[in-house]
Design a protein around this motif. Structure first.
Motif, PDB file in Angstrom:
ATOM      1  N   ALA A   1      -6.956  -6.401  -2.074  1.00 21.34           N
ATOM      2  CA  ALA A   1      -5.900  -5.556  -1.510  1.00 21.34           C
ATOM      3  C   ALA A   1      -5.949  -5.570   0.015  1.00 21.34           C
ATOM      4  O   ALA A   1      -7.016  -5.721   0.622  1.00 21.34           O
ATOM      5  CB  ALA A   1      -6.039  -4.122  -2.017  1.00 21.34           C
ATOM      6  N   ALA A   2      -4.789  -5.406   0.621  1.00 19.73           N
ATOM      7  CA  ALA A   2      -4.693  -5.320   2.078  1.00 19.73           C
ATOM      8  C   ALA A   2      -5.154  -3.943   2.541  1.00 19.73           C
ATOM      9  O   ALA A   2      -4.955  -2.940   1.853  1.00 19.73           O
ATOM     10  CB  ALA A   2      -3.255  -5.569   2.514  1.00 19.73           C
ATOM     11  N   ALA A   3      -5.753  -3.909   3.732  1.00 15.15           N
ATOM     12  CA  ALA A   3      -6.235  -2.647   4.294  1.00 15.15           C
ATOM     13  C   ALA A   3      -5.115  -1.806   4.885  1.00 15.15           C
ATOM     14  O   ALA A   3      -5.306  -0.628   5.181  1.00 15.15           O
ATOM     15  CB  ALA A   3      -7.283  -2.932   5.372  1.00 15.15           C
ATOM     16  N   GLY A   4      -3.925  -2.408   5.051  1.00 15.29           N
ATOM     17  CA  GLY A   4      -2.802  -1.679   5.637  1.00 15.29           C
ATOM     18  C   GLY A   4      -2.781  -1.793   7.154  1.00 15.29           C
ATOM     19  O   GLY A   4      -3.770  -2.181   7.778  1.00 15.29           O
TER      20      GLY A   4
ATOM     21  N   ILE B   1      -4.043   3.101   0.288  1.00 10.30           N
ATOM     22  CA  ILE B   1      -4.331   2.991  -1.143  1.00 10.30           C
ATOM     23  C   ILE B   1      -3.443   1.883  -1.701  1.00 10.30           C
ATOM     24  O   ILE B   1      -2.277   1.791  -1.321  1.00 10.30           O
ATOM     25  CB  ILE B   1      -4.048   4.339  -1.834  1.00 10.30           C
ATOM     26  N   PRO B   2      -3.969   0.965  -2.517  1.00 12.77           N
ATOM     27  CA  PRO B   2      -5.230   1.044  -3.260  1.00 12.77           C
ATOM     28  C   PRO B   2      -6.446   0.439  -2.557  1.00 12.77           C
ATOM     29  O   PRO B   2      -7.503   0.335  -3.162  1.00 12.77           O
ATOM     30  CB  PRO B   2      -4.915   0.246  -4.525  1.00 12.77           C
ATOM     31  N   GLY B   3      -6.312   0.045  -1.291  1.00 16.89           N
ATOM     32  CA  GLY B   3      -7.438  -0.554  -0.580  1.00 16.89           C
ATOM     33  C   GLY B   3      -8.658   0.333  -0.478  1.00 16.89           C
ATOM     34  O   GLY B   3      -9.763  -0.150  -0.232  1.00 16.89           O
TER      35      GLY B   3
ATOM     36  N   LEU C   1      -2.860   5.137  -9.213  1.00 16.60           N
ATOM     37  CA  LEU C   1      -2.914   3.762  -8.719  1.00 16.60           C
ATOM     38  C   LEU C   1      -4.358   3.293  -8.545  1.00 16.60           C
ATOM     39  O   LEU C   1      -4.704   2.160  -8.902  1.00 16.60           O
ATOM     40  CB  LEU C   1      -2.149   3.635  -7.389  1.00 16.60           C
ATOM     41  N   MET C   2      -5.206   4.170  -8.039  1.00 12.64           N
ATOM     42  CA  MET C   2      -6.630   3.828  -7.879  1.00 12.64           C
ATOM     43  C   MET C   2      -7.254   3.524  -9.245  1.00 12.64           C
ATOM     44  O   MET C   2      -8.024   2.574  -9.399  1.00 12.64           O
ATOM     45  CB  MET C   2      -7.369   4.974  -7.200  1.00 12.64           C
TER      46      MET C   2
ATOM     47  N   GLY D   1       0.829  -1.209   0.000  1.00 12.73           N
ATOM     48  CA  GLY D   1       0.000   0.000   0.000  1.00 12.73           C
ATOM     49  C   GLY D   1       0.855   1.247   0.000  1.00 12.73           C
ATOM     50  O   GLY D   1       2.038   1.220   0.338  1.00 12.73           O
ATOM     51  N   MET D   2       0.244   2.346  -0.401  1.00 10.27           N
ATOM     52  CA  MET D   2       0.945   3.631  -0.452  1.00 10.27           C
ATOM     53  C   MET D   2       0.985   4.283   0.927  1.00 10.27           C
ATOM     54  O   MET D   2       0.039   4.166   1.705  1.00 10.27           O
ATOM     55  CB  MET D   2       0.226   4.585  -1.407  1.00 10.27           C
ATOM     56  N   LEU D   3       2.063   4.998   1.180  1.00  7.54           N
ATOM     57  CA  LEU D   3       2.147   5.778   2.407  1.00  7.54           C
ATOM     58  C   LEU D   3       1.185   6.959   2.318  1.00  7.54           C
ATOM     59  O   LEU D   3       0.922   7.482   1.223  1.00  7.54           O
ATOM     60  CB  LEU D   3       3.575   6.301   2.606  1.00  7.54           C
ATOM     61  N   PRO D   4       0.650   7.413   3.464  1.00 10.03           N
ATOM     62  CA  PRO D   4      -0.282   8.545   3.450  1.00 10.03           C
ATOM     63  C   PRO D   4       0.330   9.810   2.856  1.00 10.03           C
ATOM     64  O   PRO D   4      -0.381  10.689   2.359  1.00 10.03           O
ATOM     65  CB  PRO D   4      -0.604   8.759   4.944  1.00 10.03           C
ATOM     66  N   THR D   5       1.660   9.905   2.883  1.00  6.30           N
ATOM     67  CA  THR D   5       2.346  11.103   2.384  1.00  6.30           C
ATOM     68  C   THR D   5       2.573  11.070   0.870  1.00  6.30           C
ATOM     69  O   THR D   5       3.149  11.998   0.314  1.00  6.30           O
ATOM     70  CB  THR D   5       3.711  11.235   3.078  1.00  6.30           C
ATOM     71  N   ALA D   6       2.114  10.040   0.208  1.00  8.99           N
ATOM     72  CA  ALA D   6       2.345   9.904  -1.234  1.00  8.99           C
ATOM     73  C   ALA D   6       1.692  11.048  -2.006  1.00  8.99           C
ATOM     74  O   ALA D   6       0.713  11.652  -1.559  1.00  8.99           O
ATOM     75  CB  ALA D   6       1.802   8.564  -1.721  1.00  8.99           C
TER      76      ALA D   6
END
Length: 293
Positions: free
Chosen positions: A159-162, A173-175, A143-144, A130-135
Motif C-alpha cells: 500500500a502507498a503511504a499517502g 489507511i490502509p497503509g 478496511l484495515m 488511501g482513505m481521507l483522515p476524515t473517514a
C-alpha cells in the motif's frame, strides 16, 4: 521508468530472465486502459463502480500504476518498461473518473481478489489509494481488517503511504495496517516541482508506534503508461512508489514462489539499505534488486 529501474538495479533481474513471468499482481485503482505495453497479460478486469465488462480507465491513475508494475515498454523500445514486464495483471476498478470511491466497493473488491487468488495465481495486491483522515472510524476499521484478511490468505499486500506528509502519523489507511508492506517516496523532497508539497510522503510512526512506511522507492516524476492509446505520461506521489515495490516483489516471487507474505516482508527487512537522501526518517530502507534476489 528507465531511471527507476536503473536506480533499483532492476535490469540485474531482467538480464537473468527474472521478469515476473507467471506471477499475477492485483491492481485496485481506477481501472486500466488498453495499451500495447500490457500485451495479453490483463487476465481479468472487474468494475465495481459502474459494472462495465469492457476494459477501461476514465482517469489514468490505474493505467499508470499498472505500467510501473508490468508495462513491457513495447511502445518505447524498452525505455519505459515496468519493474516486472512479464507479470500478469488482475485489475479491479474501485475509483471513478475523479478518483473517488466508497469503502463498500473497496471491501467487495478485496474479497474478490481473495476469492480468485488460486485461479489466477494472485500473489500481490497493490493498493495505491488511501482513505481521507476524515473517514468514518468504522469504515477505517473495516478496511484495515480487509487488507489483514488478504495478507493472511497468502497475498502480499503493498500500500502507498499517502501524500499527507511530512508531519508524523500522516500515513493513510490502509497503509497503517501493521502486517502489510507500506511504501513511501524516497524523492519527495522534489514534490514542490510537481504540484505536491515538499516532503509529501506520509510518515509514521502509526498510533500503534509501528515504523511506517517500511520501504521507500522513487515516486516523483515517474513516466509510465497513459490511458491515451500508446502514449506515456508523468505522475508523482506515493501512488507511484508502491507499484515500484509491487513489481520488485513479483520478481522475487518468480524466483522464490514458495515464499509466504511474512517471508517476503522479512526478506525486505534484511536486504533494505538506508540512504542519506531520505534524511532522518525512520524506515527500513530502499530495495536494490541485486540484493533482494
Amino acid at each position: 521508468m528507465d531511471q527507476v529501474r536503473k536506480k533499483l538495479k532492476a535490469d540485474y533481474a531482467h538480464r537473468k530472465r527474472i521478469t515476473g513471468r507467471g506471477v499475477t499482481v492485483a491492481v485496485m485503482d481506477t481501472g486500466i486502459a488498453v495499451h500495447p505495453d500490457f500485451d495479453n497479460r490483463i487476465l481479468k478486469f472487474t468494475d465495481f463502480t459502474q459494472g462495465r465488462t469492457r476494459i477501461y480507465d476514465d482517469n489514468g491513475h490505474g493505467t499508470h500504476v499498472a505500467g510501473i508494475i508490468a508495462g513491457s515498454g513495447k511502445m518505447s523500445r524498452g525505455i519505459y518498461m515496468g519493474m516486472a514486464p512479464e507479470s500478469n495483471l488482475f485489475v479491479i476498478k474501485v475509483l471513478d473518473r475523479k478518483g473517488n470511491g466508497n469503502t463498500y466497493q473497496v471491501l467487495k473488491a478485496i474479497d474478490h481478489v481473495i476469492e480468485n487468488k488460486e485461479k489466477y495465481n494472485i500473489r500481490i495486491l497493490n493498493i495505491s489509494v488511501g482513505m481521507l483522515p476524515t473517514a468514518d472510524e468504522e469504515e477505517k476499521k473495516n478496511l484495515m481488517q480487509a487488507v489483514e484478511r488478504a495478507w493472511k490468505s497468502g497475498i502480499v499486500v503493498v500500500a502507498a503511504a499517502g501524500n499527507n506528509g511530512p508531519m508524523k502519523n500522516s500515513v493513510t489507511i490502509p497503509g497503517q495496517c501493521r502486517s502489510i508492506i507500506t511504501v513511501g517516496s524516497i524523492d519527495d523532497y522534489m514534490g514542490q516541482k510537481k504540484g505536491l508539497k515538499k516532503g509529501y510522503s506520509g510518515r509514521g510512526p502509526t498510533e500503534c508506534c509501528v515504523v511506517k512506511p517500511e520501504i521507500l522507492a522513487p515516486g516523483t516524476s515517474v513516466k509510465s503508461c497513459s490511458l491515451r492509446g500508446n502514449a506515456y505520461e508523468i505522475k508523482s506521489g506515493t501512488s507511484m512508489s508502491a507499484p515500484v515495490i509491487s513489481g520488485a516483489l513479483a520478481l522475487l516471487l518468480q524466483k522464490y514462489p514458495a515464499m509466504t507474505p511474512a517471508e517476503v516482508k522479512l526478506r525486505l527487512y534484511e536486504r533494505a539499505v538506508k540512504l542519506e537522501e531520505a534524511g532522518g526518517r525512520n524506515y527500513w530502507g530502499v530495495v536494490y534488486l541485486n540484493r533482494l534476489l
